[in-house]
Design a protein around this motif. Structure first.
Motif, PDB file in Angstrom:
ATOM      1  N   ALA A   1       0.837  -1.205   0.000  1.00  0.00           N
ATOM      2  CA  ALA A   1       0.000   0.000   0.000  1.00  0.00           C
ATOM      3  C   ALA A   1       0.866   1.248   0.000  1.00  0.00           C
ATOM      4  N   TRP A   2       1.957   1.217   0.759  1.00  0.00           N
ATOM      5  CA  TRP A   2       2.869   2.374   0.800  1.00  0.00           C
ATOM      6  C   TRP A   2       3.517   2.585  -0.565  1.00  0.00           C
TER       7      TRP A   2
ATOM      8  N   ARG B   1      -4.112   6.364  -1.080  1.00  0.00           N
ATOM      9  CA  ARG B   1      -4.044   6.919   0.282  1.00  0.00           C
ATOM     10  C   ARG B   1      -5.087   6.268   1.181  1.00  0.00           C
ATOM     11  N   ALA B   2      -6.289   6.118   0.662  1.00  0.00           N
ATOM     12  CA  ALA B   2      -7.355   5.487   1.438  1.00  0.00           C
ATOM     13  C   ALA B   2      -7.005   4.031   1.753  1.00  0.00           C
TER      14      ALA B   2
ATOM     15  N   ALA C   1      -3.197   0.351   7.336  1.00  0.00           N
ATOM     16  CA  ALA C   1      -2.534   0.787   8.564  1.00  0.00           C
ATOM     17  C   ALA C   1      -3.463   0.628   9.771  1.00  0.00           C
ATOM     18  N   SER C   2      -4.733   0.934   9.592  1.00  0.00           N
ATOM     19  CA  SER C   2      -5.693   0.758  10.692  1.00  0.00           C
ATOM     20  C   SER C   2      -5.827  -0.710  11.077  1.00  0.00           C
ATOM     21  N   LEU C   3      -5.866  -1.576  10.065  1.00  0.00           N
ATOM     22  CA  LEU C   3      -5.941  -3.012  10.356  1.00  0.00           C
ATOM     23  C   LEU C   3      -4.674  -3.506  11.058  1.00  0.00           C
ATOM     24  N   ALA C   4      -3.516  -2.983  10.617  1.00  0.00           N
ATOM     25  CA  ALA C   4      -2.261  -3.377  11.269  1.00  0.00           C
ATOM     26  C   ALA C   4      -2.243  -2.907  12.722  1.00  0.00           C
ATOM     27  N   GLU C   5      -2.710  -1.705  12.952  1.00  0.00           N
ATOM     28  CA  GLU C   5      -2.773  -1.187  14.319  1.00  0.00           C
ATOM     29  C   GLU C   5      -3.728  -2.027  15.167  1.00  0.00           C
TER      30      GLU C   5
END
Length: 134
Positions: free
Chosen positions: A28-29, A98-99, A105-109
């Motif tokens: 994603a990055w 970006r979305a 990132a939210s799932l990883a967190e």
């Protein structure tokens, strides 16, 4: 060349059993970074074209005031529809990347905090609901 390097990277990931979340986050990055580069190049190309057009228009206006050329249009032309579409498409791709990065990132967190299943269930629920204004 890209196929072999990505295959080698995939094989290396399998060999060291990398966390799939980390792989998705990296992808994603990279997607966001590459879409930013493409968008910047498209905007730069369109800006250069517009600047060249503006200069030609200014020269035509000067020649007309000097009595040499025909009357130019009042305003210089805007960038072409094709140029605007390229920039708009690049912008849309960047915003989608970006979305996606934010989502991953939210799932990883959530996974790090231990509530990944709840987050995934909430995300699935939100996706299944009709959304107004999207």
């Amino acid at each position: 060349s890209d196929f072999f390097s990505s295959s080698a990277a995939a094989a290396a990931n399998i060999a060291r059993k990398e966390d799939p979340t980390a792989t998705r986050l990296r992808r994603a990055w990279r997607s966001l970074a590459s879409s930013l580069v493409v968008a910047a190049r498209a905007a730069e190309k369109t800006a250069k074209t517009a600047e060249a057009t503006r200069r030609r228009h200014a020269a035509a206006v000067q020649q007309h005031h000097a009595g040499v050329g025909a009357a130019p249009p009042d305003l210089p032309p805007l960038p072409s529809a094709a140029d605007r579409k390229v920039v708009e498409d690049a912008l849309v791709t960047t915003l989608r990347a970006r979305a996606e990065l934010r989502r991953v990132a939210s799932l990883a967190e959530a996974k790090l905090r231990g509530n990944a299943r709840e987050t995934e269930a909430l995300e699935l629920c939100l996706r299944s609901q009709p959304c107004v204004g999207r």
